[in-house]
Scaffold this motif. Structure first.
Motif, PDB file in Angstrom:
ATOM      1  N   ARG A 176       0.599  -1.235  -0.278  1.00  0.00           N
ATOM      2  CA  ARG A 176      -0.267   0.077  -0.110  1.00  0.00           C
ATOM      3  C   ARG A 176       0.703   1.222  -0.049  1.00  0.00           C
ATOM      4  NH1 ARG A 176      -2.696  -2.387   4.334  1.00  0.00           N
ATOM      5  NH2 ARG A 176      -1.577  -1.266   5.525  1.00  0.00           N
ATOM      6  N   GLU A 177       2.184   1.101   0.611  1.00  0.00           N
ATOM      7  CA  GLU A 177       2.401   2.613   0.912  1.00  0.00           C
ATOM      8  C   GLU A 177       3.844   2.677   0.439  1.00  0.00           C
ATOM      9  OE1 GLU A 177       0.441   2.244   5.558  1.00  0.00           O
ATOM     10  OE2 GLU A 177       2.396   2.561   5.634  1.00  0.00           O
ATOM     11  N   MET A 178       5.185   1.672  -0.012  1.00  0.00           N
ATOM     12  CA  MET A 178       5.851   2.265  -0.356  1.00  0.00           C
ATOM     13  C   MET A 178       6.069   2.564  -2.147  1.00  0.00           C
ATOM     14  SD  MET A 178       8.415  -1.258   0.971  1.00  0.00           S
ATOM     15  CE  MET A 178       9.849  -0.400   0.641  1.00  0.00           C
ATOM     16  N   LYS A 179       6.948   3.115  -1.849  1.00  0.00           N
ATOM     17  CA  LYS A 179       7.253   3.572  -3.553  1.00  0.00           C
ATOM     18  C   LYS A 179       7.417   2.651  -4.561  1.00  0.00           C
ATOM     19  CE  LYS A 179      10.425   6.836  -1.372  1.00  0.00           C
ATOM     20  NZ  LYS A 179      11.100   8.152  -1.386  1.00  0.00           N
ATOM     21  N   PRO A 180       8.089   3.560  -6.062  1.00  0.00           N
ATOM     22  CA  PRO A 180       8.111   2.428  -7.443  1.00  0.00           C
ATOM     23  C   PRO A 180       9.827   2.414  -6.742  1.00  0.00           C
ATOM     24  CG  PRO A 180       6.013   4.194  -7.847  1.00  0.00           C
ATOM     25  CD  PRO A 180       6.920   4.285  -6.122  1.00  0.00           C
ATOM     26  N   GLY A 181      10.239   0.630  -6.664  1.00  0.00           N
ATOM     27  CA  GLY A 181      11.410   1.070  -6.566  1.00  0.00           C
ATOM     28  C   GLY A 181      11.811   0.434  -5.095  1.00  0.00           C
ATOM     29  N   GLY A 182      11.112   0.950  -3.875  1.00  0.00           N
ATOM     30  CA  GLY A 182      11.076  -0.179  -3.318  1.00  0.00           C
ATOM     31  C   GLY A 182      11.546  -0.942  -2.132  1.00  0.00           C
ATOM     32  N   LEU A 183      12.640  -1.394  -1.875  1.00  0.00           N
ATOM     33  CA  LEU A 183      12.511  -2.861  -1.396  1.00  0.00           C
ATOM     34  C   LEU A 183      11.520  -3.322  -0.231  1.00  0.00           C
ATOM     35  CD1 LEU A 183      16.200  -3.050  -3.002  1.00  0.00           C
ATOM     36  CD2 LEU A 183      13.931  -3.173  -3.623  1.00  0.00           C
ATOM     37  N   LEU A 184      11.880  -5.281  -0.216  1.00  0.00           N
ATOM     38  CA  LEU A 184      11.253  -4.889   1.222  1.00  0.00           C
ATOM     39  C   LEU A 184      11.995  -5.667   1.537  1.00  0.00           C
ATOM     40  CD1 LEU A 184       9.381  -4.942   3.457  1.00  0.00           C
ATOM     41  CD2 LEU A 184       7.612  -6.686   2.288  1.00  0.00           C
ATOM     42  N   MET A 185      12.817  -6.177   2.472  1.00  0.00           N
ATOM     43  CA  MET A 185      13.737  -7.661   3.006  1.00  0.00           C
ATOM     44  C   MET A 185      13.211  -7.914   4.182  1.00  0.00           C
ATOM     45  SD  MET A 185      17.529  -5.465   2.015  1.00  0.00           S
ATOM     46  CE  MET A 185      17.953  -5.532   0.290  1.00  0.00           C
ATOM     47  N   SER A 186      13.536  -9.107   3.739  1.00  0.00           N
ATOM     48  CA  SER A 186      12.670 -10.110   5.181  1.00  0.00           C
ATOM     49  C   SER A 186      13.630 -11.537   5.820  1.00  0.00           C
ATOM     50  CB  SER A 186      11.944 -10.296   4.837  1.00  0.00           C
ATOM     51  OG  SER A 186      11.415 -11.656   5.848  1.00  0.00           O
ATOM     52  N   TYR A 187      13.866 -11.442   6.164  1.00  0.00           N
ATOM     53  CA  TYR A 187      15.039 -12.202   6.997  1.00  0.00           C
ATOM     54  C   TYR A 187      14.881 -13.775   7.238  1.00  0.00           C
ATOM     55  CZ  TYR A 187      18.484 -14.564   9.244  1.00  0.00           C
ATOM     56  OH  TYR A 187      19.866 -15.886   9.508  1.00  0.00           O
ATOM     57  N   GLU A 188      15.380 -14.499   6.982  1.00  0.00           N
ATOM     58  CA  GLU A 188      13.941 -15.377   6.996  1.00  0.00           C
ATOM     59  C   GLU A 188      12.711 -16.555   7.159  1.00  0.00           C
ATOM     60  OE1 GLU A 188      13.859 -19.348  11.337  1.00  0.00           O
ATOM     61  OE2 GLU A 188      15.159 -17.295  11.295  1.00  0.00           O
ATOM     62  N   PHE A 189      11.810 -15.474   6.816  1.00  0.00           N
ATOM     63  CA  PHE A 189      10.500 -15.156   7.011  1.00  0.00           C
ATOM     64  C   PHE A 189      10.105 -15.127   5.566  1.00  0.00           C
ATOM     65  CE2 PHE A 189      10.818 -14.689  11.494  1.00  0.00           C
ATOM     66  CZ  PHE A 189      11.241 -16.169  11.712  1.00  0.00           C
ATOM     67  N   GLN A 190       9.477 -15.872   4.795  1.00  0.00           N
ATOM     68  CA  GLN A 190       9.204 -16.210   3.802  1.00  0.00           C
ATOM     69  C   GLN A 190       7.592 -15.225   3.620  1.00  0.00           C
ATOM     70  OE1 GLN A 190       9.261 -17.892  -0.418  1.00  0.00           O
ATOM     71  NE2 GLN A 190      10.247 -19.604   1.031  1.00  0.00           N
ATOM     72  N   ILE A 191       6.807 -15.067   2.663  1.00  0.00           N
ATOM     73  CA  ILE A 191       5.126 -13.928   2.756  1.00  0.00           C
ATOM     74  C   ILE A 191       4.866 -15.505   2.480  1.00  0.00           C
ATOM     75  CG2 ILE A 191       4.404 -12.264   3.135  1.00  0.00           C
ATOM     76  CD1 ILE A 191       6.592 -10.339   2.872  1.00  0.00           C
ATOM     77  N   PRO A 192       4.417 -15.846   2.089  1.00  0.00           N
ATOM     78  CA  PRO A 192       3.068 -16.969   1.151  1.00  0.00           C
ATOM     79  C   PRO A 192       2.469 -15.721   1.131  1.00  0.00           C
ATOM     80  CG  PRO A 192       4.012 -18.060   2.905  1.00  0.00           C
ATOM     81  CD  PRO A 192       4.681 -16.761   3.285  1.00  0.00           C
ATOM     82  N   PRO A 193       1.688 -15.819  -0.611  1.00  0.00           N
ATOM     83  CA  PRO A 193       2.076 -16.650  -1.401  1.00  0.00           C
ATOM     84  C   PRO A 193       2.637 -15.465  -2.282  1.00  0.00           C
ATOM     85  CG  PRO A 193      -0.280 -15.374  -2.157  1.00  0.00           C
ATOM     86  CD  PRO A 193       0.822 -15.590  -0.219  1.00  0.00           C
TER      87      PRO A 193
END
Length: 254
Positions: free
Chosen positions: A216-233
Motif C-alpha cells: 500500500r505504502e512503498m514507493k515504486p522501486g522500494g525494497l522490502l527485505m525479510s530475513y528467514e521468513f517468506q510471505i506466502p503466496p
C-alpha cells in the motif's frame, strides 16, 4: 478495548486455554483414580501442560505458545516447591516486560539477526546517496548501526516497541558516535513510503500484514527485505544467501 478484541489477543487466548485444560485434566485424574492408580502431582501437572499445548496447537497460536503452555504448570509447581519470595516474581515480570513489552499482542518475540545478514543486505543496497533505510523491530540496534557505519551517505533508522532494547540501542549509538537513529514505537504507525528500504526480522504471524502495508505504502522501486521468513503466496524477486546453512534474506521490489 472491546471484549471481542480482547479475546483475540494471543495471551488472553492462551490463558483461557490453560484454564480450560483444568476440566479434562481433572476428568483424566478421576479416571486414573477410579482404576486404582491415582496420578501423582507431577503427573497431573504434566498432563495439564500437555492438554493445554494440544489445545493451543488446535486453535492455531504461534508455535512458541505451545512450549509455554506445556511448561507453565510445571513452572508454577517448581515455584511453589522452592517457596520463592513474591518480590522475585515481580522483578522477573518487570524485566521481561521491559524486554518483550507487547509480544503478547504482536506475536513478535526478540529475534536478533547477525553480522552475516547485515553484510548480505548491505551488498544489495542501491548505490545512490540519500537512501532511507528502516529496520522494523530493531532490537539492540546492531543492523541499523552497521549500515550507518558502512553507508554514511544513507539515513539508517530502527524502530523498536520494547523500551529496554530501544534505550540500549539509542545510548549505544550515542556513545559510539554512530549516526543511526532509533525510534520507540510501533512500525504499523510508520508510513513505509518515507523509506527506500524496509528490513524485517519479525515472525511468521505478521508477515502477510507487513507485506500488505508495504504494498500500500512503498514507493515504486522500494525494497522490502525479510530475513528467514517468506510471505506466502508472494514470490520474492530475489533470494540472498547469508552463510552456509543459514536462512536467506528475501527481497521484494515494488
Amino acid at each position: 478495548m472491546t471484549p471481542s478484541r480482547l479475546l483475540r489477543l494471543p495471551a488472553v487466548r492462551a490463558l483461557l486455554v490453560q484454564a480450560g485444560a483444568l476440566l479434562p485434566t481433572a476428568g483424566c485424574a478421576w479416571l486414573f483414580d477410579s482404576a486404582g492408580r491415582p496420578l501423582t502431582l507431577l503427573e497431573g501437572v504434566l498432563l495439564q501442560g500437555a492438554i493445554a499445548m494440544l489445545a493451543t496447537w488446535k486453535i492455531g497460536l504461534a508455535p512458541w505458545w505451545r512450549v509455554i503452555q506445556l511448561l507453565f504448570p510445571l513452572a508454577l509447581l517448581a515455584a511453589l516447591a522452592l517457596r520463592l519470595p513474591p518480590v522475585l516474581f515481580l522483578i522477573v515480570f518487570l524485566v521481561l516486560l521491559g524486554w518483550y513489552w507487547s509480544t503478547f499482542r504482536t506475536q513478535v518475540p526478540y529475534y536478533p539477526s547477525h553480522p552475516a545478514v547485515w553484510r548480505a543486505v548491505e551488498s544489495q543496497l542501491p548505490a545512490r546517496a540519500g537512501l532511507r533505510i528502516i529496520d522494523v523491530g530493531s532490537g539492540l540496534g546492531g543492523f541499523a548501526m552497521h549500515l550507518a557505519a558502512a553507508r554514511p551517505d544513507a539515513q539508517c533508522s530502527g524502530i523498536e516497541l520494547a523500551p529496554v532494547p530501544y534505550l540500549y540501542s539509542k545510548w549505544r549509538a550515542r556513545l559510539t558516535s554512530n549516526n543511526a537513529r532509533f525510534i520507540r514505537g510501533d512500525y504499523e504507525k510508520l508510513h513505509f513510503g518515507d523509506y527506500d528500504v524496509v528490513f524485517a526480522y519479525l515472525s511468521p504471524a505478521v508477515m502477510v500484514a507487513l507485506f500488505a502495508k508495504a504494498k500500500r505504502e512503498m514507493k515504486p522501486g522500494g525494497l522490502l527485505m525479510s530475513y528467514e521468513f517468506q510471505i506466502p503466496p508472494f514470490k520474492p524477486d530475489k533470494t540472498i544467501d547469508t552463510t552456509e546453512g543459514a536462512p536467506p534474506v528475501y527481497v521484494w521490489v515494488f
